[in-house]
Design a protein around this motif. Structure first.
Motif, PDB file in Angstrom:
ATOM      1  N   UNK B  77      82.980   4.514 -19.620  1.00  0.00           N
ATOM      2  CA  UNK B  77      83.118   3.360 -20.503  1.00  0.00           C
ATOM      3  C   UNK B  77      84.429   2.644 -20.193  1.00  0.00           C
ATOM      4  N   UNK B  78      85.448   3.417 -19.819  1.00  0.00           N
ATOM      5  CA  UNK B  78      86.736   2.796 -19.466  1.00  0.00           C
ATOM      6  C   UNK B  78      86.636   2.062 -18.124  1.00  0.00           C
ATOM      7  N   UNK B  79      85.898   2.634 -17.171  1.00  0.00           N
ATOM      8  CA  UNK B  79      85.645   1.936 -15.896  1.00  0.00           C
ATOM      9  C   UNK B  79      85.020   0.572 -16.171  1.00  0.00           C
ATOM     10  N   UNK B  80      83.966   0.601 -16.993  1.00  0.00           N
ATOM     11  CA  UNK B  80      83.236  -0.631 -17.288  1.00  0.00           C
ATOM     12  C   UNK B  80      84.134  -1.622 -18.040  1.00  0.00           C
ATOM     13  N   UNK B  81      84.894  -1.086 -18.974  1.00  0.00           N
ATOM     14  CA  UNK B  81      85.800  -1.935 -19.761  1.00  0.00           C
ATOM     15  C   UNK B  81      86.803  -2.630 -18.843  1.00  0.00           C
ATOM     16  N   UNK B  85      83.406  -5.309 -18.942  1.00  0.00           N
ATOM     17  CA  UNK B  85      82.234  -5.018 -19.782  1.00  0.00           C
ATOM     18  C   UNK B  85      82.677  -4.415 -21.105  1.00  0.00           C
ATOM     19  N   UNK B  86      82.236  -5.032 -22.203  1.00  0.00           N
ATOM     20  CA  UNK B  86      82.592  -4.491 -23.509  1.00  0.00           C
ATOM     21  C   UNK B  86      81.612  -3.393 -23.902  1.00  0.00           C
ATOM     22  N   UNK B  87      81.853  -2.801 -25.018  1.00  0.00           N
ATOM     23  CA  UNK B  87      80.942  -1.803 -25.589  1.00  0.00           C
ATOM     24  C   UNK B  87      80.965  -1.965 -27.098  1.00  0.00           C
ATOM     25  N   UNK B 239      69.617   2.471 -19.377  1.00  0.00           N
ATOM     26  CA  UNK B 239      70.114   1.202 -19.878  1.00  0.00           C
ATOM     27  C   UNK B 239      71.573   1.274 -20.318  1.00  0.00           C
ATOM     28  N   UNK B 240      71.895   2.294 -21.097  1.00  0.00           N
ATOM     29  CA  UNK B 240      73.230   2.348 -21.679  1.00  0.00           C
ATOM     30  C   UNK B 240      73.682   3.795 -21.737  1.00  0.00           C
ATOM     31  N   UNK B 282      76.917  -0.672 -23.759  1.00  0.00           N
ATOM     32  CA  UNK B 282      77.258   0.742 -23.972  1.00  0.00           C
ATOM     33  C   UNK B 282      77.711   0.996 -25.407  1.00  0.00           C
ATOM     34  N   UNK B 283      77.553   2.231 -25.814  1.00  0.00           N
ATOM     35  CA  UNK B 283      77.915   2.627 -27.181  1.00  0.00           C
ATOM     36  C   UNK B 283      78.862   3.824 -27.133  1.00  0.00           C
ATOM     37  N   UNK B 284      79.928   3.755 -27.887  1.00  0.00           N
ATOM     38  CA  UNK B 284      80.885   4.865 -27.975  1.00  0.00           C
ATOM     39  C   UNK B 284      80.800   5.451 -29.384  1.00  0.00           C
TER      40      UNK B 284
END
Lengths: 418, 418
Positions: B77-81, B85-87, B239-240, B282-284
């Protein structure tokens, strides 16, 4: 009781549960015993006469011929009706296939008669959620099938000013969802009056302590169970009585499913747009026992059922090829001994779908005495079925998508009791 | 693996499942082993530094002190951020009681930090349906508690332009309900990638064949399970990625429940008003392991928890009376041997709630060396807790019913990513 109902049943080699219906080899389901076990009464001639008197209409052929043959508290609903209290009807279908066969239509044909005769509103549940879950269909495909099935249901002639059809995927939520949780909780906490529903629970192999999460999800179940549970909970809540009629449509396969929310439509508070502040409105549920009877033209051979999409030629072929005859093996013997009506499928079908009592009696008499041949009986059955299927096809063709939307719109029905 | 995880666990006398958390008598939960079993990684200093760099904010005290100590795919998620890319964040609560204690607030305090630091939207689920079912509460009472709890949650300072709070009774239906059925089906058909979720299933004593109807309804469960199942299904659907952080808040009882739909909010398609055509968002999920650790100020003794409704006097009494001290039995011995910080509850609480790293280190050093007495540590803890509780009370008093309505309105959040 020393033996459980399940054990007793096993000994009798007669099994009726959500997964199978079977009798001793070659035997017949003993419906008298079933009536007892399900805590029901036989729907006798006195009751049928009363329906005729109250509705000023001849009783439906399914009543006259014992197709709908048992009930719980139907008399109570008639008592209330006589005092001027209305009720509503609830039935449904699990939309697992594109094309319906005649067996699927039986409950809807009967429900239409009840709606017309008593002039009452009707809710029809399409359990697309349950079929999606258990038939490996996508959400989208289940919803498409629900709409296709809705067209067949609408084609049965329901009154749009008195009928709300809904799919679970569209409608679950709000008041309906709250009742789903309430019902689950009733079963969880095992507060049910034990007389009826728990007998069924026993038959189904669940203990009273089993949770509805377990009870509500086996692959195949019957509306019957839901109806009985509804009835018990309604009684317990002291607000309304859910009523049950059982159909014993021998050799017509009527299968259906039980979604988690299948008991919920029997509570008027599940439909705030229809029954605001009518929490004590009674609900009448026409429902079926699944059938697994041996014999031709049964569910086990997919070719043998008469589908509403069949052509006249299909029907002719199926009846001639699959409908097991009770006639003798030679014309000579047939003239001498007559047909065995108990095992004859064409006569059974005629007893469902030939409306003329006199003609049916004539066929039974002449065929049973050997004066009428199987070929003649089958010819008449082909005519009767072809007419029904053709009529249905014409009606279904006239059902537009806009009509489906209109029947399925969440809306008040201001004239539903007129 | 020859032994099942359950058997292995039994031998180790360490049990963590939805119903109990326990270690060998007098022992401690081995979180290293838990991390392995749950298919997680330790949330190490490198990752914490990375969070600091990406958010340009000091890491939250719960990160610095290892309260949130493990994760799955947080790096992804940090890579994407980092790529822009948000989450979104998802957390929740089962509203079974009126007043929350500090342990209940821990996940919300941490979630608020994540929202502020990453500037992302947040959905908060109140599982009033599940509490109604299992806590013998009426629908109405569960909904009332959900609203009361929502006030405490709002008081944690969430941004109304980025936060949607919903109760299951209000919101279940439509896209959300469709995903509930889809998730149930995934578990039913046992298509889950076995690595993570099924390990959990094993730990919980279910076989892979058990149905979610069984899995989702035991009396007490953890969001953790839902989070892991969500993660697996998200991966499978391609997907996520649902991400998981675990909190090991020793001695802070954090209990929560798993409703049938508890995995569903991790799918963006469950919120069409928030994430239309953002199915791959994505969802955290910040979530907790239930705690049953022995010692004072724990869930097992209701008097020992610090409630957000406690007065300054209540807090003082509870800390002085219930907070187990690691100090020695006499001042002489204490000066000589120092306090046992491993079992000292006041120090544990300070490590959660005293933000000043230098001061905490000072306390640990002086108290551990016997130069500081239990009374002094408790006095400081009472100040810290009283300030937090007073601040919370002031914030909660300011939360009006209109604000609750506004947070719970089904609405788009146009600026949620700004």
């Amino acid at each position: 009781m020393d033996k459980t109902l399940k054990e007793e049943e096993k000994e009798e080699e007669q099994v009726v549960n959500p997964w199978e219906v079977s009798a001793k080899e070659g035997g017949k389901i003993d419906y008298e015993k079933l009536i007892d076990k399900f805590g029901c009464q036989r729907l006798d001639q006195t009751l049928i006469d009363r329906v005729q008197r109250l509705t000023s209409l001849p009783p439906h052929v399914f009543l006259r011929r014992g197709v709908f043959f048992a009930h719980r508290d139907f008399s109570e609903i008639l008592d209330a009706y006589e005092r001027g209290d209305k009720f509503y009807l609830y039935t449904g279908r699990g939309p697992s296939s594109e094309a319906l066969h005649l067996g699927h239509l039986v409950p809807f044909m009967f429900t239409k008669y009840l709606q017309d005769a008593f002039k009452v509103p009707l809710v029809i549940q399409l359990t697309d959620d349950e079929k999606c879950m258990w038939k490996n269909l996508s959400v989208e495909e289940s919803q498409r099938l629900a709409r296709e099935n809705a067209k067949d249901i609408i084609a049965c002639g329901f009154d749009i000013t008195k009928t709300f059809i809904f799919s679970d995927f569209d409608y679950v939520g709000g008041a309906f969802y709250k009742n789903m949780v309430r019902v689950s909780k009733c079963v969880t906490y095992n507060k049910l009056n034990l007389t009826g529903a728990m007998q069924v629970v026993g038959i189904f192999g669940f203990s009273g302590e089993d949770h509805i999460g377990k009870i509500s999800f086996p692959p195949v179940q019957v509306w019957l169970f839901a109806a009985l549970v509804s009835h018990q909970i309604n009684c317990m809540w002291g607000k309304a009585s859910a009523l049950v009629l059982l159909t014993g449509c021998i050799s017509l396969p009527i299968s259906s499913g039980l979604a988690p929310g299948i008991a919920v439509p029997s509570f008027p508070s599940s439909f705030p747009h229809l029954f605001p502040s009518k929490d004590d409105l009674r609900c009448l549920i026409p429902c079926a026992i699944d059938q697994g009877e041996t014999g031709k033209m049964s569910a086990s051979d997919p070719n043998s059922a008469i589908y509403v999409t069949d052509s006249a030629k299909d029907i002719k072929n199926k009846v001639n090829k699959y409908a097991f005859s009770g006639g003798q093996d030679s014309i000579e013997n047939h003239r001498k001994y007559g047909a065995n009506l108990e095992v004859d499928i064409p006569v059974k079908y005629l007893s469902f779908f030939l409306e003329d009592d006199a003609e049916l009696e004539h066929v039974r008499k002449e065929y049973g005495a050997g004066r009428m041949l199987t070929g003649e009986v089958k010819k008449r059955l082909i005519e009767v079925l072809t007419e029904i299927v053709e009529r249905h096809r014409r009606a279904r063709t006239a059902v537009t998508d806009a009509m489906v939307d209109a029947f399925m719109a969440v809306r008040p029905l201001p004239n539903m009791f007129n």
